[in-house]
Motif scaffolding. Structure first.
Motif, mmCIF file in Angstrom:
data_model
loop_
_atom_site.group_PDB
_atom_site.id
_atom_site.type_symbol
_atom_site.label_atom_id
_atom_site.label_comp_id
_atom_site.label_asym_id
_atom_site.label_seq_id
_atom_site.Cartn_x
_atom_site.Cartn_y
_atom_site.Cartn_z
ATOM 1 N N SER A 56 44.650 -35.749 22.781
ATOM 2 C CA SER A 56 45.879 -35.388 22.087
ATOM 3 C C SER A 56 45.512 -34.622 20.811
ATOM 4 N N SER A 57 46.488 -34.434 19.951
ATOM 5 C CA SER A 57 46.280 -33.740 18.680
ATOM 6 C C SER A 57 47.386 -34.185 17.733
ATOM 7 N N PRO A 58 47.240 -33.924 16.449
ATOM 8 C CA PRO A 58 48.328 -34.298 15.540
ATOM 9 C C PRO A 58 49.621 -33.527 15.846
ATOM 10 N N PRO A 60 51.573 -30.002 18.130
ATOM 11 C CA PRO A 60 51.465 -29.183 19.344
ATOM 12 C C PRO A 60 50.664 -27.904 19.094
ATOM 13 N N GLY A 61 50.089 -27.355 20.158
ATOM 14 C CA GLY A 61 49.431 -26.053 20.090
ATOM 15 C C GLY A 61 48.069 -26.035 19.447
ATOM 16 N N GLU A 62 47.351 -27.165 19.466
ATOM 17 C CA GLU A 62 46.055 -27.203 18.795
ATOM 18 C C GLU A 62 44.861 -27.222 19.764
ATOM 19 N N GLY A 63 45.138 -27.098 21.064
ATOM 20 C CA GLY A 63 44.041 -26.981 22.011
ATOM 21 C C GLY A 63 43.788 -28.178 22.892
ATOM 22 N N LYS A 64 44.783 -29.045 23.051
ATOM 23 C CA LYS A 64 44.593 -30.269 23.833
ATOM 24 C C LYS A 64 44.232 -29.989 25.284
ATOM 25 N N THR A 65 45.029 -29.136 25.938
ATOM 26 C CA THR A 65 44.831 -28.890 27.362
ATOM 27 C C THR A 65 43.501 -28.201 27.623
ATOM 28 N N THR A 66 43.145 -27.234 26.799
ATOM 29 C CA THR A 66 41.845 -26.572 26.934
ATOM 30 C C THR A 66 40.717 -27.585 26.831
ATOM 31 N N VAL A 170 50.460 -36.433 18.896
ATOM 32 C CA VAL A 170 50.719 -37.758 18.331
ATOM 33 C C VAL A 170 51.953 -37.765 17.445
ATOM 34 N N LEU A 171 52.120 -36.717 16.638
ATOM 35 C CA LEU A 171 53.230 -36.683 15.690
ATOM 36 C C LEU A 171 54.490 -36.052 16.284
ATOM 37 N N ASP A 172 54.413 -35.702 17.566
ATOM 38 C CA ASP A 172 55.550 -35.072 18.236
ATOM 39 C C ASP A 172 56.170 -35.980 19.284
#
Length: 223
Positions: A56-58, A60-66, A170-172
C-alpha cells in the motif's frame, strides 16, 4: 528498504513491459533493487513457511501496483508460486497488466457469483497467478469484511508460498489496514518528492492503531 526509479501512472495491458521491469530486463539495476527488497521482506517475515503481505502507500498514485507486480516477479524468480490479489475496486489494474480477465474476480466471489479459489487465473508470467478485482459493483465498501475473504486467505496461504495484496492507499481507505491485520503486515510505497513526511507518519500511525505490522517501506523515485 530501497529506492526504486520508476514513475507509475494509470496502467493498461500495453504498459506491461514498461512497468514489469523485473521481467522485461532482469539484469537491470532496478530489477536488482526489487530482489533486494524481496530478500529483506523474506528476512523480516521469516525464511521458512508461506508469507502474506499487503502493498500500500499513504496516498493514491505512489507506485503500489508497480511495486506489487515487480515484487511478485522477484519472489517467483526465487522458485515459489505467487498469488497477486487486486483489491482496488475503484481503479483495478493488475489484470490488464498481466493479460488476464478483469472479471469475474474478487467482487464476484464475495457476492456469491463463484468460489474465490476457482476465480484465480494463471498469467503469462511463470509461477504467478492473479485474483482480479472483479466486476464493477456499487457499494463495495464492506465487501472486504466478508468472512469468505478470510477463509480464502487461509486457503491461499496453503496453496502459495507468497501472497501479495495490492491494496488502496492507507489514508484513502480502511482496506489496507484491515487486510494487513489479516496478513503478516504491510509494505508502504513512498513517492520521492510527493509523499510528505507528515503523511508517512500519519499512515504509520493508522497502521499501528489498526494493529497492522509495518514491514518496511520502499521509496519510489520518478525518472
Amino acid at each position: 528498504m530501497s529506492i526504486l526509479g520508476r514513475k507509475e501512472s494509470s496502467a493498461t495491458k500495453a504498459d506491461a513491459g514498461k512497468y514489469l521491469i523485473t521481467a522485461a530486463n532482469p539484469d537491470s539495476a532496478l530489477a536488482e533493487q526489487y530482489r533486494t527488497v524481496r530478500n529483506r521482506i523474506r528476512t523480516a517475515l521469516g525464511e521458512a513457511g508461506s508469507i502474506r503481505f499487503v502493498v500500500s502507500s499513504p496516498l493514491p498514485g505512489e507506485g503500489k501496483t508497480t511495486s506489487a507486480l515487480n515484487l511478485a516477479v522477484s519472489f517467483a524468480g526465487s522458485g515459489g508460486k505467487v498469488l497477486l490479489i487486486d483489491t482496488h475496486f475503484r481503479r483495478p489494474g493488475l489484470a490488464a497488466l498481466l493479460d488476464a480477465k478483469s472479471w469475474p474476480g474478487l467482487t464476484d466471489g464475495l457476492t456469491g457469483n463463484g468460489k474465490l479459489n476457482e476465480l484465480v487465473q494463471e498469467t503469462g508470467l511463470e509461477r504467478i497467478d492473479v485474483l482480479a478485482a472483479g466486476s464493477p459493483l456499487p457499494g463495495t465498501g464492506d465487501l472486504l469484511n466478508h468472512p469468505d475473504l478470510a477463509e480464502f486467505l487461509e486457503w491461499a496461504a496453503e496453496a502459495y508460498p507468497v501472497v501479495i495484496i495490492d491494496a488502496p492507499a492507507v489514508l484513502d481507505s480502511s482496506a489496507a489496514v484491515m487486510l494487513a491485520g489479516r496478513c503478516d503486515g504491510c509494505v508502504l510505497v513512498l513517492h520521492e518528492g510527493r509523499t510528505g513526511v507528515q503523511k508517512v507518519q500519519e499512515a504509520k500511525r493508522v497502521l499501528e492503531l489498526g494493529k497492522a505490522r509495518l514491514i518496511g517501506a520502499v521509496l519510489n523515485r520518478s525518472k
